[in-house]
Write an enzyme that holds these catalytic residues in place. Structure first.
Site, PDB file in Angstrom:
ATOM      1  CG  ASP A  21      31.893  -8.508  17.288  1.00 45.91           C
ATOM      2  OD1 ASP A  21      31.346  -8.555  16.165  1.00 45.91           O
ATOM      3  OD2 ASP A  21      31.910  -7.477  17.985  1.00 45.91           O
ATOM      4  CG  ASN A  69      22.993 -11.175  15.002  1.00 47.12           C
ATOM      5  OD1 ASN A  69      23.620 -12.084  15.547  1.00 47.12           O
ATOM      6  ND2 ASN A  69      23.457  -9.935  14.996  1.00 47.12           N
TER       7      ASN A  69
HETATM    8  C1  FPP Z   1      29.897 -11.630  14.444  1.00 45.47           C
HETATM    9  O1  FPP Z   1      30.610 -10.955  13.449  1.00 45.47           O
HETATM   10  C2  FPP Z   1      29.505 -12.972  14.043  1.00 45.47           C
HETATM   11  C3  FPP Z   1      28.220 -13.421  13.880  1.00 45.47           C
HETATM   12  C4  FPP Z   1      27.048 -12.560  14.088  1.00 45.47           C
HETATM   13  C5  FPP Z   1      27.910 -14.785  13.454  1.00 45.47           C
HETATM   14  C6  FPP Z   1      28.778 -15.862  14.006  1.00 45.47           C
HETATM   15  C7  FPP Z   1      28.704 -17.005  13.059  1.00 45.47           C
HETATM   16  C8  FPP Z   1      29.736 -17.797  12.709  1.00 45.47           C
HETATM   17  C9  FPP Z   1      31.084 -17.685  13.275  1.00 45.47           C
HETATM   18  C10 FPP Z   1      29.559 -18.845  11.654  1.00 45.47           C
HETATM   19  C11 FPP Z   1      28.706 -20.013  11.989  1.00 45.47           C
HETATM   20  C12 FPP Z   1      28.679 -20.440  13.397  1.00 45.47           C
HETATM   21  C13 FPP Z   1      28.491 -21.698  13.842  1.00 45.47           C
HETATM   22  C14 FPP Z   1      28.351 -21.942  15.297  1.00 45.47           C
HETATM   23  C15 FPP Z   1      28.429 -22.866  12.949  1.00 45.47           C
HETATM   24  P1  FPP Z   1      29.960  -9.648  12.822  1.00 45.47           P
HETATM   25  O2  FPP Z   1      29.232 -10.050  11.598  1.00 45.47           O
HETATM   26  O3  FPP Z   1      29.138  -8.945  13.846  1.00 45.47           O
HETATM   27  O4  FPP Z   1      31.255  -8.832  12.469  1.00 45.47           O
HETATM   28  P2  FPP Z   1      31.431  -7.236  12.443  1.00 45.47           P
HETATM   29  O5  FPP Z   1      31.217  -6.773  13.851  1.00 45.47           O
HETATM   30  O6  FPP Z   1      32.835  -7.074  11.991  1.00 45.47           O
HETATM   31  O7  FPP Z   1      30.432  -6.691  11.480  1.00 45.47           O
END
Ligand code: FPP
Length: 249
Positions: A21, A69
């Site tokens: 996250d 998501n």
């Molecule tokens: C959460 O941060 C992250 C995600 C919803 C996506 C995770 C994806 C990756 C790390 C990249 C690709 C993954 C793989 C396995 C190849 P957020 O967007 O919720 O952050 P925020 O809470 O700060 O808005």
């Protein structure tokens, strides 16, 4: 990489799950688009996977994309899917070199075709690898998974293949996406949020939680090691009292 000597490799959590996250906030702090955070999140994924394998963790599960998501802006969803396809394509060789098997859980049919295809190819190619199982939770939510589990049991019951007494914890575990995997022992969440967010609800029944303020793109080898050291310092009682647990050890 030398493993932190404070880690007891004979008492490792057998299944580590991570709620990655903070990508969006990481990008915002730098005045960039959220997708820049996701791109940089891939580096943290690579480092976490490699470190977990080197330490000797048998099962690592990453929450990459939740059912919820899908409700994000279209552009972000599409960028995440493209990133997934590219990363899986690019990293399959690393997975082979490190003897890591790729697995995926979730409503995989709901993913774009290219993503599904890339995933299947990588899972097929790495299926004989034995050092660690890396599971990506994609279009996953625990409530979705529990609904699938109940449906499959009802279906078999109606067909006469199961009766009420056959339903027990082992049967339920076999009908979850994580069938054959041990329950999660250590759950890590980055970015200072203290929520489970619909992740592996059945499987975390006795997990130890480790929260860190670090945003996902900043998470690295030392942070995973710290989480394991923290885990190993806890007394896991599983409902018993302290003296009973210590007698066993
Ligand atoms: C959460 O941060 C992250 C995600 C919803 C996506 C995770 C994806 C990756 C790390 C990249 C690709 C993954 C793989 C396995 C190849 P957020 O967007 O919720 O952050 P925020 O809470 O700060 O808005």
């Amino acid at each position: 990489m030398a493993i932190d000597p404070r880690i007891d490799t004979l008492r490792l959590p057998q299944h580590v799950a991570v709620i990655m996250d903070g990508n969006g906030r990481w990008a915002k702090q730098r005045g960039k688009l959220r997708t820049f955070g996701h791109t940089n999140g891939v580096k943290a994924v690579r480092e976490t996977v490699e470190t977990a394998a080197e330490i000797g963790i048998p099962f690592l599960t990453l929450y990459a994309f939740s059912t919820e998501n899908w409700n994000r802006p279209k552009m972000e969803v599409s960028a995440l899917m493209t990133l997934l396809v590219r990363t899986i394509h690019k990293e399959t060789k690393t997975l082979m070199d490190n003897n890591i098997r790729l697995n995926a859980i979730g409503d995989l049919d709901s993913l774009p075709k290219s993503c599904h295809r890339e995933l299947n190819e990588a899972m097929e190619r790495t299926s004989g690898n034995t050092r660690m199982t890396l599971t990506l939770a994609l279009s996953y939510s625990a409530k979705w998974e529990l609904v699938q589990m109940v449906r499959s049991i009802v279906k078999d019951a109606r067909a006469g293949a199961l009766n009420e007494r056959d339903v027990n914890e082992a049967l339920i575990a076999q009908r979850l996406c994580t069938a054959g995997m041990p329950d999660v022992e250590l759950l890590i969440r980055t970015s200072g949020e203290h929520r489970v967010s619909n992740f592996l609800l059945w499987q975390i029944a006795y997990a130890e939680f480790h929260f860190t303020e670090k945003l996902w793109p900043d998470f690295g080898a030392a942070d995973l090691e710290q989480a394991i050291i923290d885990f190993q310092g806890r007394e896991r009682r599983f409902g018993k009292i302290s003296e009973q647990v210590r007698e066993v050890v």
